[in-house]
Design a protein around this motif. Structure first.
Motif, PDB file in Angstrom:
ATOM      1  N   SER A 115     -35.365   9.197  16.229  1.00  0.00           N
ATOM      2  CA  SER A 115     -34.377   8.990  15.165  1.00  0.00           C
ATOM      3  C   SER A 115     -34.690   7.718  14.382  1.00  0.00           C
ATOM      4  O   SER A 115     -34.605   7.687  13.140  1.00  0.00           O
ATOM      5  CB  SER A 115     -32.969   8.913  15.761  1.00  0.00           C
ATOM      6  OG  SER A 115     -31.999   8.847  14.747  1.00  0.00           O
ATOM      7  N   TYR A 152     -29.706   6.970  10.578  1.00  0.00           N
ATOM      8  CA  TYR A 152     -30.777   7.351  11.512  1.00  0.00           C
ATOM      9  C   TYR A 152     -31.044   6.235  12.525  1.00  0.00           C
ATOM     10  O   TYR A 152     -31.203   6.478  13.725  1.00  0.00           O
ATOM     11  CB  TYR A 152     -32.067   7.655  10.753  1.00  0.00           C
ATOM     12  CG  TYR A 152     -32.151   9.041  10.160  1.00  0.00           C
ATOM     13  CD1 TYR A 152     -31.831  10.168  10.909  1.00  0.00           C
ATOM     14  CD2 TYR A 152     -32.576   9.231   8.846  1.00  0.00           C
ATOM     15  CE1 TYR A 152     -31.920  11.436  10.359  1.00  0.00           C
ATOM     16  CE2 TYR A 152     -32.672  10.503   8.289  1.00  0.00           C
ATOM     17  CZ  TYR A 152     -32.340  11.597   9.049  1.00  0.00           C
ATOM     18  OH  TYR A 152     -32.433  12.859   8.502  1.00  0.00           O
ATOM     19  N   LYS A 202     -37.340   8.234  11.783  1.00  0.00           N
ATOM     20  CA  LYS A 202     -36.877   8.859  10.540  1.00  0.00           C
ATOM     21  C   LYS A 202     -36.321   7.801   9.585  1.00  0.00           C
ATOM     22  O   LYS A 202     -36.607   7.827   8.381  1.00  0.00           O
ATOM     23  CB  LYS A 202     -35.805   9.904  10.853  1.00  0.00           C
ATOM     24  CG  LYS A 202     -36.324  11.116  11.600  1.00  0.00           C
ATOM     25  CD  LYS A 202     -35.180  12.084  11.927  1.00  0.00           C
ATOM     26  CE  LYS A 202     -35.679  13.285  12.713  1.00  0.00           C
ATOM     27  NZ  LYS A 202     -34.570  14.217  13.053  1.00  0.00           N
TER      28      LYS A 202
END
Length: 215
Positions: free
Chosen positions: A135, A116, A138
């Protein structure tokens, strides 16, 4: 060994692993072109094995790791953001599958967080800062949970600090200075813990210095 018995799965896995190890050594000694060639050779081996045995978890794990190494090499040495992003995105569903199958496995969680974060960095280098921030968040969430469960783990602590560093940098690019400052405050606290544990470690001192500078 592979030439003598081209159908032996373990020998082919060993060949792929050797190619990756050689690649890493070459890249670390500034021979990135040769290193990337070895990574592509390893990738070819694992892709063929995965085609033959698509449910073999060990092969799929090796394949995802090789995508990760090649993506990192393309970014670090060739500044090829699109190539890096392509490889990290190929690793993503494999690593998500591992976590889905064994959600308490911290190794799998760590690997997924790396993917990620890598995707986030490649997106930012491709001028998609908002996508990169999402991203990275995450990966950051996974790392927060890992460190919460293992508060003395130096590896998890540094990974979490890197996640906050990325978050701060991306928010700064988006002119969210309040959010950036919050992330760097969190990183600074982690870096101070690492420095207290190992004050002569060069990497620890560099990390702390960077946080102070950004603050």
């Amino acid at each position: 060994l592979v030439a003598a018995d081209p159908h032996n799965v373990q020998d082919r896995r060993d060949l792929g692993a050797s190619c990756v190890r050689i690649a890493i050594q070459l890249i670390h000694t500034n021979e990135a072109a040769r290193g990337s060639d070895y990574l592509r050779k390893a990738l070819s081996v694992y892709l063929q094995l995965n085609t033959e045995q698509p449910t073999n978890s060990e092969i799929r794990y090796d394949l995802a790791a090789t995508y990760n190494e090649l993506g990192a090499a393309l970014e670090d040495w060739w500044k090829d953001a699109s190539g890096a992003l392509e490889n990290h995105r190929k690793a993503l569903p494999i690593r998500e599958d591992f976590v889905a199958a064994d959600p308490h496995n911290q190794r799998y969680q760590r690997d997924l967080s790396v993917t990620y974060v890598n995707i986030g960095r490649a997106l930012v280098l491709s001028d998609d800062v908002k996508g990169g921030l999402e991203s990275n968040q995450k990966g950051l969430a996974i790392r927060e949970a890992l460190f919460s469960e293992n508060p003395t783990n130096a590896d998890f602590r540094r990974l979490l600090a890197i996640g906050y560093q990325n978050d701060g940098n991306y928010r700064e690019t988006l002119h969210d200075m309040h959010g950036a400052l919050g992330s760097f405050r969190r990183k600074l606290a982690l870096d101070e813990e690492s420095f207290a544990d190992d004050p002569v470690n060069a990497q620890t001192r560099e990390d702390l210095g960077y946080s102070c500078e950004k603050m």
